[in-house]
Design a protein around this motif. Structure first.
Motif, PDB file in Angstrom:
ATOM      1  N   LYS A 195       0.838  -1.203   0.000  1.00 34.71           N
ATOM      2  CA  LYS A 195       0.000   0.000   0.000  1.00 34.71           C
ATOM      3  C   LYS A 195       0.873   1.254   0.000  1.00 34.71           C
ATOM      4  O   LYS A 195       0.608   2.204  -0.735  1.00 34.71           O
ATOM      5  N   ASP A 196       1.939   1.245   0.817  1.00 33.64           N
ATOM      6  CA  ASP A 196       2.842   2.409   0.871  1.00 33.64           C
ATOM      7  C   ASP A 196       3.469   2.685  -0.493  1.00 33.64           C
ATOM      8  O   ASP A 196       3.613   3.842  -0.893  1.00 33.64           O
ATOM      9  N   LYS A 197       3.848   1.598  -1.175  1.00 36.48           N
ATOM     10  CA  LYS A 197       4.475   1.774  -2.491  1.00 36.48           C
ATOM     11  C   LYS A 197       3.500   2.435  -3.469  1.00 36.48           C
ATOM     12  O   LYS A 197       3.874   3.296  -4.262  1.00 36.48           O
ATOM     13  N   LYS A 198       2.232   2.016  -3.388  1.00 30.62           N
ATOM     14  CA  LYS A 198       1.216   2.629  -4.261  1.00 30.62           C
ATOM     15  C   LYS A 198       1.017   4.099  -3.893  1.00 30.62           C
ATOM     16  O   LYS A 198       0.864   4.957  -4.769  1.00 30.62           O
ATOM     17  N   ILE A 199       1.002   4.372  -2.594  1.00 27.61           N
ATOM     18  CA  ILE A 199       0.853   5.766  -2.151  1.00 27.61           C
ATOM     19  C   ILE A 199       2.017   6.601  -2.701  1.00 27.61           C
ATOM     20  O   ILE A 199       1.809   7.709  -3.210  1.00 27.61           O
TER      21      ILE A 199
END
Ligand SMILES: [Zn+2]
Length: 210
Positions: A195-199
Protein backbone atom coordinates in the motif's frame (compact mmCIF):
# COMPACT_ATOMS: atom_id res chain seq x y z
CA UNK A 1 15.76 39.47 5.34
CA UNK A 2 14.56 36.62 3.18
CA UNK A 3 11.41 35.50 1.38
CA UNK A 4 10.04 32.38 3.01
CA UNK A 5 9.26 29.59 0.54
CA UNK A 6 8.30 26.73 2.93
CA UNK A 7 6.07 26.30 5.95
CA UNK A 8 7.08 23.71 8.56
CA UNK A 9 4.39 22.52 10.98
CA UNK A 10 5.24 21.33 14.50
CA UNK A 11 3.52 20.22 17.65
CA UNK A 12 4.97 21.72 20.81
CA UNK A 13 5.08 18.54 22.90
CA UNK A 14 4.17 20.73 25.85
CA UNK A 15 1.24 20.74 28.25
CA UNK A 16 -0.02 24.22 27.48
CA UNK A 17 0.52 27.36 25.44
CA UNK A 18 1.74 29.17 28.58
CA UNK A 19 4.48 26.57 28.95
CA UNK A 20 5.43 27.02 25.27
CA UNK A 21 5.68 30.80 25.63
CA UNK A 22 7.98 30.31 28.62
CA UNK A 23 10.21 27.88 26.71
CA UNK A 24 10.47 30.24 23.75
CA UNK A 25 11.31 33.16 26.02
CA UNK A 26 14.38 31.38 27.41
CA UNK A 27 17.46 32.40 25.47
CA UNK A 28 19.35 29.18 26.23
CA UNK A 29 16.70 26.94 24.61
CA UNK A 30 17.42 28.49 21.20
CA UNK A 31 13.98 27.52 19.96
CA UNK A 32 11.78 29.89 18.10
CA UNK A 33 9.00 29.43 15.61
CA UNK A 34 7.22 32.29 13.92
CA UNK A 35 3.76 31.38 15.17
CA UNK A 36 2.14 29.47 18.02
CA UNK A 37 -1.48 28.31 17.75
CA UNK A 38 -3.14 27.33 21.03
CA UNK A 39 -5.78 24.68 21.60
CA UNK A 40 -8.52 27.33 21.54
CA UNK A 41 -7.32 28.50 18.11
CA UNK A 42 -5.67 31.74 19.26
CA UNK A 43 -2.64 32.65 17.14
CA UNK A 44 0.43 34.47 18.50
CA UNK A 45 3.21 35.69 16.23
CA UNK A 46 6.59 35.26 17.95
CA UNK A 47 8.91 36.33 15.15
CA UNK A 48 8.68 38.42 11.97
CA UNK A 49 8.10 36.24 8.88
CA UNK A 50 11.13 37.76 7.19
CA UNK A 51 13.52 36.73 9.97
CA UNK A 52 15.14 33.33 10.27
CA UNK A 53 13.72 31.13 13.03
CA UNK A 54 15.29 28.25 14.95
CA UNK A 55 12.54 25.71 14.72
CA UNK A 56 13.66 23.09 12.20
CA UNK A 57 17.21 22.32 13.39
CA UNK A 58 19.35 19.99 11.31
CA UNK A 59 16.98 19.37 8.39
CA UNK A 60 16.59 18.84 4.68
CA UNK A 61 13.91 18.52 2.01
CA UNK A 62 14.80 17.88 -1.63
CA UNK A 63 17.70 20.16 -2.45
CA UNK A 64 17.14 22.40 0.56
CA UNK A 65 19.55 21.62 3.37
CA UNK A 66 18.72 24.32 5.89
CA UNK A 67 14.97 24.68 6.31
CA UNK A 68 15.30 27.41 8.94
CA UNK A 69 16.69 29.82 6.38
CA UNK A 70 13.78 29.41 3.94
CA UNK A 71 10.76 28.54 6.07
CA UNK A 72 8.14 29.84 8.44
CA UNK A 73 7.65 27.64 11.51
CA UNK A 74 4.20 27.11 13.00
CA UNK A 75 3.88 25.43 16.42
CA UNK A 76 0.62 23.79 17.41
CA UNK A 77 0.04 23.52 21.14
CA UNK A 78 -0.30 19.74 21.56
CA UNK A 79 1.24 17.22 23.95
CA UNK A 80 1.86 14.72 21.16
CA UNK A 81 -0.90 12.33 22.21
CA UNK A 82 -4.11 14.36 22.13
CA UNK A 83 -6.16 15.07 18.99
CA UNK A 84 -5.75 18.53 17.45
CA UNK A 85 -8.78 20.69 18.20
CA UNK A 86 -11.17 21.89 15.50
CA UNK A 87 -10.52 25.54 16.41
CA UNK A 88 -6.76 25.00 16.16
CA UNK A 89 -6.88 23.33 12.74
CA UNK A 90 -9.43 25.79 11.43
CA UNK A 91 -7.27 28.77 12.38
CA UNK A 92 -4.14 27.02 11.14
CA UNK A 93 -5.79 26.81 7.72
CA UNK A 94 -6.65 30.50 7.90
CA UNK A 95 -2.98 31.29 8.66
CA UNK A 96 -1.74 28.96 5.88
CA UNK A 97 -4.00 30.69 3.40
CA UNK A 98 -2.77 34.12 4.48
CA UNK A 99 0.92 33.15 4.37
CA UNK A 100 0.88 31.16 1.14
CA UNK A 101 -0.97 33.97 -0.59
CA UNK A 102 1.37 36.65 0.76
CA UNK A 103 4.64 34.85 -0.07
CA UNK A 104 3.42 32.71 -3.00
CA UNK A 105 4.39 29.49 -1.21
CA UNK A 106 3.63 26.41 -3.35
CA UNK A 107 1.20 23.98 -1.72
CA UNK A 108 3.71 21.09 -1.81
CA UNK A 109 6.07 23.20 0.33
CA UNK A 110 3.78 22.94 3.35
CA UNK A 111 5.32 20.06 5.30
CA UNK A 112 5.93 18.67 8.79
CA UNK A 113 8.96 18.78 11.05
CA UNK A 114 9.23 14.96 10.90
CA UNK A 115 9.30 15.15 7.09
CA UNK A 116 12.43 17.31 7.12
CA UNK A 117 14.19 15.67 10.08
CA UNK A 118 13.59 11.91 9.81
CA UNK A 119 14.96 9.90 12.74
CA UNK A 120 15.24 13.02 14.85
CA UNK A 121 11.70 14.42 14.97
CA UNK A 122 8.19 12.90 15.04
CA UNK A 123 6.03 16.01 14.98
CA UNK A 124 3.31 16.68 14.12
CA UNK A 125 1.93 13.37 15.40
CA UNK A 126 -0.01 10.75 13.43
CA UNK A 127 -3.21 12.47 14.60
CA UNK A 128 -2.46 15.56 12.53
CA UNK A 129 -5.07 15.88 9.71
CA UNK A 130 -2.81 16.24 6.65
CA UNK A 131 -5.55 15.02 4.31
CA UNK A 132 -8.00 17.67 5.57
CA UNK A 133 -5.35 20.31 4.92
CA UNK A 134 -4.60 18.99 1.44
CA UNK A 135 -8.34 18.96 0.62
CA UNK A 136 -8.21 22.71 1.24
CA UNK A 137 -5.09 23.16 -0.90
CA UNK A 138 -2.32 23.04 1.73
CA UNK A 139 0.27 20.30 1.28
CA UNK A 140 -0.19 17.37 -1.09
CA UNK A 141 -2.19 14.16 -0.81
CA UNK A 142 -2.68 11.22 -3.16
CA UNK A 143 -5.74 10.27 -5.18
CA UNK A 144 -7.28 7.70 -2.83
CA UNK A 145 -9.78 6.54 -5.45
CA UNK A 146 -6.91 5.12 -7.52
CA UNK A 147 -5.35 3.09 -4.70
CA UNK A 148 -7.35 -0.15 -5.01
CA UNK A 149 -7.04 -0.73 -8.76
CA UNK A 150 -3.46 0.44 -9.12
CA UNK A 151 -0.97 -2.19 -10.32
CA UNK A 152 2.64 -1.09 -10.06
CA UNK A 153 5.12 -1.74 -12.80
CA UNK A 154 8.29 -3.65 -11.82
CA UNK A 155 10.32 -0.65 -12.90
CA UNK A 156 8.77 1.54 -10.20
CA UNK A 157 11.37 2.31 -7.52
CA UNK A 158 9.70 3.34 -4.23
CA UNK A 159 12.95 4.55 -2.65
CA UNK A 160 13.58 6.85 -5.61
CA UNK A 161 10.02 8.16 -5.22
CA UNK A 162 10.59 8.83 -1.53
CA UNK A 163 13.64 10.89 -2.46
CA UNK A 164 11.85 12.60 -5.35
CA UNK A 165 9.06 13.76 -3.04
CA UNK A 166 11.71 15.37 -0.84
CA UNK A 167 12.68 12.91 1.91
CA UNK A 168 16.31 12.57 2.94
CA UNK A 169 16.88 8.82 2.50
CA UNK A 170 20.35 8.67 4.13
CA UNK A 171 18.73 6.58 6.83
CA UNK A 172 16.06 4.78 4.84
CA UNK A 173 14.12 3.32 7.78
CA UNK A 174 13.81 6.76 9.36
CA UNK A 175 12.67 8.26 6.06
CA UNK A 176 10.01 5.54 5.70
CA UNK A 177 8.82 6.20 9.26
CA UNK A 178 8.43 9.94 8.59
CA UNK A 179 6.68 9.28 5.28
CA UNK A 180 4.16 6.94 6.93
CA UNK A 181 3.56 9.34 9.80
CA UNK A 182 2.40 11.86 7.19
CA UNK A 183 0.80 9.79 4.43
CA UNK A 184 -0.24 6.50 6.05
CA UNK A 185 -0.69 7.50 9.71
CA UNK A 186 -2.82 4.51 10.74
CA UNK A 187 -0.03 2.07 9.87
CA UNK A 188 3.15 3.84 11.01
CA UNK A 189 6.26 1.64 10.87
CA UNK A 190 9.73 1.54 9.34
CA UNK A 191 8.75 -0.88 6.55
CA UNK A 192 7.23 -0.14 3.17
CA UNK A 193 4.12 -2.23 2.47
CA UNK A 194 2.49 -2.69 -0.94
CA UNK A 195 0.00 0.00 0.00
CA UNK A 196 2.84 2.41 0.87
CA UNK A 197 4.48 1.77 -2.49
CA UNK A 198 1.22 2.63 -4.26
CA UNK A 199 0.85 5.77 -2.15
CA UNK A 200 4.39 6.77 -3.15
CA UNK A 201 3.61 6.23 -6.81
CA UNK A 202 0.47 8.38 -6.57
CA UNK A 203 2.28 11.08 -4.59
CA UNK A 204 4.98 11.27 -7.22
CA UNK A 205 2.23 12.05 -9.74
CA UNK A 206 0.93 14.84 -7.48
CA UNK A 207 4.40 16.40 -7.20
CA UNK A 208 4.83 16.21 -10.98
CA UNK A 209 1.47 17.95 -11.42
CA UNK A 210 2.77 20.73 -9.13
ZN1 LIG B 1 9.12 20.42 15.73
Amino acid sequence: MRKPNFIVIHHTDQESCEQTYRTFALKRTQVSSHYVICDDGSITQMLNDLLRGWHAGNSSWGNVTDLNSVSIGIELDNDGEEPFSYAQINNLMWLLEHLSEKYKIPKQNIIGHADVAPGRKVDPSALFPWKTLADSGFGIWYDETKLNDLVLDDSFNPVKALKFIGYNITNLESAIYSFKLHFNPSEVSKKLTDKDKKILYLLELEVLKG
